[in-house]
Structures are given as C-alpha cells and as structure tokens.
Design an enzyme around this catalytic site. Structure first.
Site, PDB file in Angstrom:
ATOM      1  N   THR A  76       0.678  -1.194   0.259  1.00 54.06           N
ATOM      2  CA  THR A  76       0.025  -0.045   0.095  1.00 54.06           C
ATOM      3  C   THR A  76       0.873   1.353  -0.087  1.00 54.06           C
ATOM      4  O   THR A  76       2.249   1.140   0.083  1.00 54.06           O
ATOM      5  CB  THR A  76      -0.867   0.069   1.091  1.00 54.06           C
ATOM      6  OG1 THR A  76      -0.566  -0.033   2.505  1.00 54.06           O
ATOM      7  CG2 THR A  76      -1.974  -1.116   1.046  1.00 54.06           C
ATOM      8  N   ASN A 100      -6.099  -4.768  -0.380  1.00 51.85           N
ATOM      9  CA  ASN A 100      -6.641  -5.611   0.382  1.00 51.85           C
ATOM     10  C   ASN A 100      -6.830  -6.949  -0.265  1.00 51.85           C
ATOM     11  O   ASN A 100      -7.554  -6.966  -1.253  1.00 51.85           O
ATOM     12  CB  ASN A 100      -7.991  -4.991   0.918  1.00 51.85           C
ATOM     13  CG  ASN A 100      -8.166  -5.812   2.177  1.00 51.85           C
ATOM     14  OD1 ASN A 100      -8.249  -6.819   2.412  1.00 51.85           O
ATOM     15  ND2 ASN A 100      -8.357  -5.108   3.532  1.00 51.85           N
ATOM     16  N   HIS A 131      -6.638   0.993  12.322  1.00 50.07           N
ATOM     17  CA  HIS A 131      -5.597   0.163  12.267  1.00 50.07           C
ATOM     18  C   HIS A 131      -4.847   0.043  13.523  1.00 50.07           C
ATOM     19  O   HIS A 131      -4.807   0.834  14.221  1.00 50.07           O
ATOM     20  CB  HIS A 131      -4.819   0.172  11.085  1.00 50.07           C
ATOM     21  CG  HIS A 131      -5.398  -0.341   9.712  1.00 50.07           C
ATOM     22  ND1 HIS A 131      -6.456   0.500   8.938  1.00 50.07           N
ATOM     23  CD2 HIS A 131      -5.520  -1.635   9.058  1.00 50.07           C
ATOM     24  CE1 HIS A 131      -7.040  -0.360   8.161  1.00 50.07           C
ATOM     25  NE2 HIS A 131      -6.182  -1.389   7.914  1.00 50.07           N
ATOM     26  N   HIS A 132      -4.085  -0.841  13.364  1.00 49.40           N
ATOM     27  CA  HIS A 132      -3.023  -0.811  14.494  1.00 49.40           C
ATOM     28  C   HIS A 132      -1.938   0.218  14.568  1.00 49.40           C
ATOM     29  O   HIS A 132      -1.826   0.982  13.701  1.00 49.40           O
ATOM     30  CB  HIS A 132      -1.979  -2.176  14.511  1.00 49.40           C
ATOM     31  CG  HIS A 132      -1.528  -2.412  13.294  1.00 49.40           C
ATOM     32  ND1 HIS A 132      -0.201  -1.839  12.876  1.00 49.40           N
ATOM     33  CD2 HIS A 132      -1.863  -3.100  12.119  1.00 49.40           C
ATOM     34  CE1 HIS A 132       0.188  -1.848  11.566  1.00 49.40           C
ATOM     35  NE2 HIS A 132      -0.881  -2.718  11.298  1.00 49.40           N
ATOM     36  N   LYS A 135       0.757   1.118  11.737  1.00 47.02           N
ATOM     37  CA  LYS A 135       0.583   1.357  10.290  1.00 47.02           C
ATOM     38  C   LYS A 135       0.950   2.755   9.828  1.00 47.02           C
ATOM     39  O   LYS A 135       0.564   3.633  10.444  1.00 47.02           O
ATOM     40  CB  LYS A 135      -0.959   1.076   9.937  1.00 47.02           C
ATOM     41  CG  LYS A 135      -1.322   0.984   8.523  1.00 47.02           C
ATOM     42  CD  LYS A 135      -2.864   0.628   8.019  1.00 47.02           C
ATOM     43  CE  LYS A 135      -3.014   0.523   6.702  1.00 47.02           C
ATOM     44  NZ  LYS A 135      -2.129  -0.356   5.885  1.00 47.02           N
TER      45      LYS A 135
END
Length: 237
Positions: A76, A100, A131-132, A135
């Site tokens: 990405t 994805n 997200h975590h 990222k």
C-alpha cells in the site's frame, strides 16, 4: 501445488502468508526483504506475492518480468508513478494489484459500488477505518479502495483522500482514520441520507484472512495471460 515466493517475508503479512503456506498444499519458494535481490527468488517461484515497500516495487516488477511469472502486489501507499509502473509490467506478465487481499473486503467493495450507484449523490458517503498503531499510511489502502468503489458507482473519478473541513460539499466522499492498539483492520462505509443511514462494514480479526486471500489470488494468477487484474476477478464479480 504452486511454488510461491514472498517479497517482504519478514514483515507481518509475509510471516502470516508463510505460516499458512506451511499447512497448505502449496510450497514456499522463499522470502526476501527490501534491499535483497528479488530476481533469484523469482527464478525459483511460479508466482510472487509482494508486501514490501513502494520503493522496492520497480525491482520486484522487473524480477517478475525477467522470470516471466505473475506477481501479486499488495503493497500500500502507492502513487501515480507506481501505478504507471504496474501498467507497464502488465504488458509483459499478469499483475494483480490491490489495497486489500481479503475476500470479504473484495465483496464489500462490490456492495459499496452497487449501493452508491442506486442511492445517488444526495446520500453522503463517509469512510471510516482503524488499524494498529504501527500502520504508516492513512487513509489505508482499503479505505481508498472503498472510496474508489463508491465513486465508480456514481461514474466519478477516484476521490481525494484529504479530509474536508467545514460543511460537506455535495457529492464528496469523506475519510476518517484512527490508529491504535493491535487492530488488524476495521472499515465501514456509511451512506447518510435524509433521516436514514446505511452502513456496510468489515472487521478483520487477524492477518490470516489477508494471507488466505493473497494465497488464493496468487494461485488464481498462475497461467493467466499478461494484463492487470483485480481481486474482484478472483471472485468472478
């Protein structure tokens, strides 16, 4: 049985793919990371899966072309230059690029496109993702993919990922990003109309779902003619 090479093998996605390959009918041809030569890996693989970094994309595409094998690009944070390089590579080999690899997200994008086409521009579209904490890119590649799906349903070009301040301009698509904890991935597309809302959502409980989809897509790519492909085609959508 396919021999699959992983670019970005020590990353979170690379490790998840390798773990699943160890219990599957397919073989791990090996894994490399940024700074290592992808050509040697390509020579012993039937297909490459790339989850490395945008700056490594050119070398990875050249390796796939040199070996005459397909490549799945799941990296990405790609820009226009990277997509132009992918288009160029697709003249020589089969390339599947996606933000994805989840099969559920692939179907979600299809549903978003359908809903956007049928509801029309008087319904506002907001895309939320979380997200975590590690990222890097925001909005996520998946959020951008969903934004493109919503825009496509209305016959519009891909939306700008910039957050609009102040009152909403009719027809625009909004993005909201949150980072924290160990969240594997959470995405919602909200269609807000007059006195009603429709939300289409996907929750990833582990990276295994992305690894599973990547392996299925890589297997699907083997034997395909040169060209650029999407995850939707893997599901025949």
């Amino acid at each position: 049985m396919a021999s699959i090479g992983i670019i970005g093998g020590r990353g979170r996605m690379g490790q998840a793919i390798a773990a699943l390959l160890a219990t599957s009918e397919h073989a791990l041809a090996g894994g490399i990371d940024v700074g290592e030569d992808p050509a040697a890996l390509a020579d012993r693989s039937e297909v490459l899966i790339d989850f490395s970094a945008p700056q490594a994309l050119d070398a990875n595409l050249h390796a796939a072309i040199g070996a005459g094998i397909p490549i799945l690009v799941g990296t990405t944070g790609l820009g226009e230059r990277h997509h132009a390089a992918i288009d160029h590579a697709a003249h020589a080999v089969a390339v599947l690029q996606t933000g994805n690899t989840s099969l559920g997200v692939t179907l979600l994008a299809h549903l978003v496109r359908e809903a956007s086409a049928r509801l029309g521009e008087d319904w506002d579209v907001e895309i939320f993702e979380m997200h975590h904490r590690h990222k890097v890119d925001a909005p996520s590649g998946t959020a951008l993919l969903l934004g493109e799906a919503a825009a496509s349903g209305r016959g519009l070009p891909p939306p700008s990922p910039a957050r609009e301040e102040g009152p909403r301009t009719p027809g625009t698509i909004g993005f909201a990003s949150l980072r924290g904890g160990t969240v594997a991935g959470e995405h919602s597309v909200i269609f807000a109309g007059e006195e009603e809302r429709l939300a289409l959502s996907h929750h990833a409980e582990s990276r295994a779902i992305f690894a599973r989809g990547a392996i299925r897509a890589a297997e699907w790519l083997i034997g395909r003619p040169r060209g650029r492909y999407t995850m939707a085609q893997v599901l025949d959508l």
